[in-house]
Design a protein around this motif. Structure first.
Motif, mmCIF file in Angstrom:
data_model
loop_
_atom_site.group_PDB
_atom_site.id
_atom_site.type_symbol
_atom_site.label_atom_id
_atom_site.label_comp_id
_atom_site.label_asym_id
_atom_site.label_seq_id
_atom_site.Cartn_x
_atom_site.Cartn_y
_atom_site.Cartn_z
ATOM 1 N N SER A 96 7.078 5.797 -7.656
ATOM 2 C CA SER A 96 7.409 6.924 -6.795
ATOM 3 C C SER A 96 8.913 6.978 -6.540
ATOM 4 C CB SER A 96 6.659 6.818 -5.463
ATOM 5 O OG SER A 96 7.023 5.632 -4.781
ATOM 6 N N THR A 105 0.818 -1.222 0.000
ATOM 7 C CA THR A 105 0.000 0.000 0.000
ATOM 8 C C THR A 105 0.846 1.264 0.000
ATOM 9 O OG1 THR A 105 -0.135 -0.109 2.419
ATOM 10 C CG2 THR A 105 -1.908 -1.157 1.157
ATOM 11 N N TYR A 106 2.127 1.146 0.393
ATOM 12 C CA TYR A 106 3.042 2.293 0.348
ATOM 13 C C TYR A 106 4.455 1.776 0.296
ATOM 14 C CZ TYR A 106 5.346 6.707 1.326
ATOM 15 O OH TYR A 106 6.141 7.823 1.230
ATOM 16 N N PRO A 107 5.331 2.363 -0.526
ATOM 17 C CA PRO A 107 5.122 3.492 -1.443
ATOM 18 C C PRO A 107 4.376 3.070 -2.695
ATOM 19 C CG PRO A 107 7.356 2.682 -1.648
ATOM 20 C CD PRO A 107 6.735 1.901 -0.526
ATOM 21 N N SER A 108 3.916 4.041 -3.465
ATOM 22 C CA SER A 108 3.177 3.744 -4.686
ATOM 23 C C SER A 108 4.131 3.443 -5.826
ATOM 24 C CB SER A 108 2.284 4.932 -5.062
ATOM 25 O OG SER A 108 3.062 6.090 -5.261
#
Length: 690
Positions: free
Chosen positions: A318, A312-315
């Motif tokens: 990015s 879910t993070y990072p995208s």
């Protein structure tokens, strides 16, 4: 008893996935049913029925098609229907978009390949998926009966019997009508039931399309059946065997389990299993009298549904630097036991419990592209893997630059204030924070960096405004310090209605007025009648004209609201008034002279006028020309006939009331004769009768 190898090898479409693919249920409802299964240990369909998401008859069609989805050939045969082109099938299934289809067609024209070859070369389809879709397309329109045909679905869902279907099909061949029309005409079904069955048919076809698309994709296998084998009993009285099995339990005896009687065969294949559950199996032997032995050893097969996981993070795409919190979601029908984080395929961290977060220190890494993935495990050893997220590591030691562009330094502000900053960085600004007196107001990661601050949330006074800018490496840049003076008007205006007074009775057109004042200035006054806005006046005097004849007679409440430039508002007292408009005209008649009279000299013209409210005035006319007006009774006017020449004249009168209603009398014809009989000026005249 032998190990159930087939249980590990045979792939079958799970019931929950069929319900999702066909849009029988929502993802949210399905997840809730799966959670409740963990407590109730019931079958998935039973949970959905108990929750009210599905009716028992709704499950018949999905269960019917489930057993045909073990192999792609079965799915192709199942999906017979109207012929569609390959591109349309892919768009319908959601595998590709219309834009991707257009691109593939353009590529086909350029290379001369077949469209299916383009799809596989571009990675849109696997070879097995392409074969399945092409076979389906070729076999569509076949008259062969499948569970997805309307009649078969109606039988499966209990709406009609097999004999009714056969009679309807025979009738259809005679009339040429659609099967649904025949079923309605024969009284077997209502039209609404046929329409619902057609929708069900479309949902089932969608589920089969999705199943064909899924076959050949890399994923963990799901159990469809288990093959059991055991040694024969040495007891000569044994005539047969029974297979007992139950979900999510290893306790014996099995509670409520219905055994499968395999008679004297020492092997069995149990099909239609749900891979999201574990299963326990045991065998008993029985004699001719039906007496059963105790259970054999219990064989337990773990559930086969893999967890799902996603970063879910990072995208994706990015840019990161420094220490990055890599976060992931992971869910499972039973429970996730751990999540592994991988960087470029190498294991970097293992997290056993939620939240699944890995602190990735990129400081020692060379700048460049890195791929992050996760794997989620459950207690049964099933593994789910996320899609890769590619990020760019750019270790950065240069801080961003940031400056406040609004408001101006030493500016006096009020109400909503726009705070804006300009921020730049050699790699990229990750966020900008705004501070008031060193307390954080807000943060934003999207340019332009602005914030609408309501200055009325703080007392009037002097404040400082600053901004901070961060980059992905955590470098910090700080703006200049601005000083602002907050001066908000917090005092509401005063307002009162001055006219009409409360209790007044109104008629005709009246002026509604208010007085309003403010410590700074009144920006507008609004006038309301029964809480409905009637007029807005921006400058004094604050009044408007109300034509009361536009409303029904009755009681009304008048109020006024006054506003200042800061948005403060005050409301006046209520003024309750009564509208009583007079719509009845007066009655009027000339009583003297009489019609036909001969008159001379100065005479009195008398009038009788009455009204339901009151006569406000009477006008006297000589041959259509106004000659006199009187406003009090008795209504009389002197007419000096010597001012006109002898001859015939017409007298009329008009009576008015206060509401403006008017009435006119009948004409009175008289003859003026002032010849030898006329009197000298100042003497009374005469009225002669003919």
């Amino acid at each position: 008893m032998q190990s159930p190898n087939l249980f590990q090898r045979i792939s079958r479409r799970a019931l929950g996935q069929i319900l999702l693919d066909g849009k029988f249920v929502s993802k949210r409802a399905l997840n809730q049913a799966i959670r409740e299964q963990k407590t109730t240990h019931e079958l998935l369909g039973g949970a959905l029925v108990r929750m009210g998401v599905l009716k028992p008859e709704d499950l018949a069609a999905p269960l019917l098609i489930q057993q045909h989805l073990s192999h792609i050939e079965d799915a192709v045969k199942l999906a017979a229907g109207d012929r569609q082109l390959l591109g349309a099938l892919l768009v319908q299934s959601g595998k590709i978009t219309m834009q991707q289809l257009d691109e593939a067609i353009a590529e086909q024209k350029r290379t001369g390949e077949r469209l299916g070859e383009v799809f596989t070369r571009l990675g849109m389809l696997s070879e097995q998926q392409l074969k399945g879709l092409l076979d389906w397309q070729q076999n569509q329109g076949s008259p062969t009966s499948t569970p997805l045909r309307l009649g078969e679905l109606l039988i499966a869902t209990g709406h009609i019997t097999r004999s009714q279907l056969e009679r309807a099909l025979a009738r259809q061949s005679q009339t040429g009508k659609k099967l649904g029309d025949v079923l309605v005409a024969e009284g077997y079904l209502r039209r609404s039931e046929v329409n619902r069955a057609v929708r069900l048919q479309k949902m089932c076809v969608n589920a089969v399309v999705a199943a064909i698309m899924a076959m050949g994709m890399s994923s963990a296998a799901s159990a469809a059946s288990v093959s059991l084998q055991w040694d024969p009993s040495t007891d000569a009285t044994v005539v047969g065997y029974k297979v007992y099995y139950e979900t999510d339990s290893t306790a014996v005896p099995f509670q409520g389990a219905i055994p499968v009687d395999v008679q004297n065969i020492t092997s069995a294949t149990i099909a239609n299993l749900d891979p999201s559950h574990s299963y326990s199996f045991a065998i008993t032997a029985y004699n001719a009298a039906g007496e059963e032995s105790s259970y054999s050893n219990v064989l337990t097969v773990a559930e086969m549904q893999a967890p799902t996981t996603a970063i879910t993070y990072p995208s994706n795409s990015s840019t990161v630097a420094g220490t990055v919190s890599v976060t992931a979601d992971a869910t499972d029908n039973v429970g996730v036991t751990k999540v592994e984080f991988y960087v470029n395929g190498a294991l970097a961290a293992t997290v056993p419990t939620s939240p699944y977060v890995y602190s990735w220190n990129t400081g020692a890494l060379a700048p460049g592209s890195y791929t992050l993935t996760t794997k989620a495990y459950d207690a049964a050893g099933n593994i789910g893997q996320s899609q890769g997220v590619t990020v760019n590591v750019a270790n950065d030691l240069s801080a961003p630059s940031v400056s406040l562009t609004s408001p101006a330094n030493n500016m006096t502000v009020s109400g909503s204030v726009s705070i804006a900053a300009n921020a730049t960085d050699n790699v990229g600004v990750s966020r900008v924070e705004f501070y008031l007196n060193n307390s954080l107001l807000t943060a934003t990661n999207m340019a332009p960096y602005t914030y609408a601050w309501d200055s009325r949330t703080v007392p009037n006074g002097v404040y400082t405004v600053t901004a901070k800018a961060y980059d992905a490496a955590g470098n910090l840049g700080q703006s200049q310090v601005l000083t602002i003076n907050v001066s908000n008007d917090l005092i509401a205006p005063s307002v009162s209605l001055t006219s009409p007074l409360s209790g007044a009775t109104l008629t005709g057109t009246v002026t509604v007025s208010a007085s309003a004042s403010d410590n700074v200035g009144v920006s507008k006054v609004e006038f309301y009648r029964n809480n409905v806005l009637q007029a807005t006046v921006a400058t004094a005097p604050y009044s408007y004209s109300w034509t009361t004849t536009s409303v029904a007679n009755g009681s009304y409440t008048l109020t006024a609201k006054a506003y200042d430039a800061a948005g403060n508002v005050a409301q006046s007292q209520n003024s309750t008034v009564t509208v009583s408009n007079d719509t009845t005209a007066p009655t009027v008649a000339i009583t003297s002279p009489a019609t036909g009279a001969v008159v001379s000299g100065t005479i009195n013209v008398t009038v009788n006028a009455t009204d339901n409210v009151g006569v406000s005035k009477v006008e006297y006319y000589l041959s259509g020309k106004l000659i006199a007006t009187s406003s009090v009774a008795p209504f009389s006017s002197s007419w000096n006939t010597t001012t006109v020449t002898d001859g015939g004249y017409t007298l009329t009168a008009k009576a008015y009331d206060a509401a403006g209603n008017v009435a006119q009398s009948s004409n009175t014809s008289v003859t003026v004769s002032n010849g030898t009989t006329a009197t000298t000026a100042g003497k009374s005249g005469t009225v002669k009768k003919k």
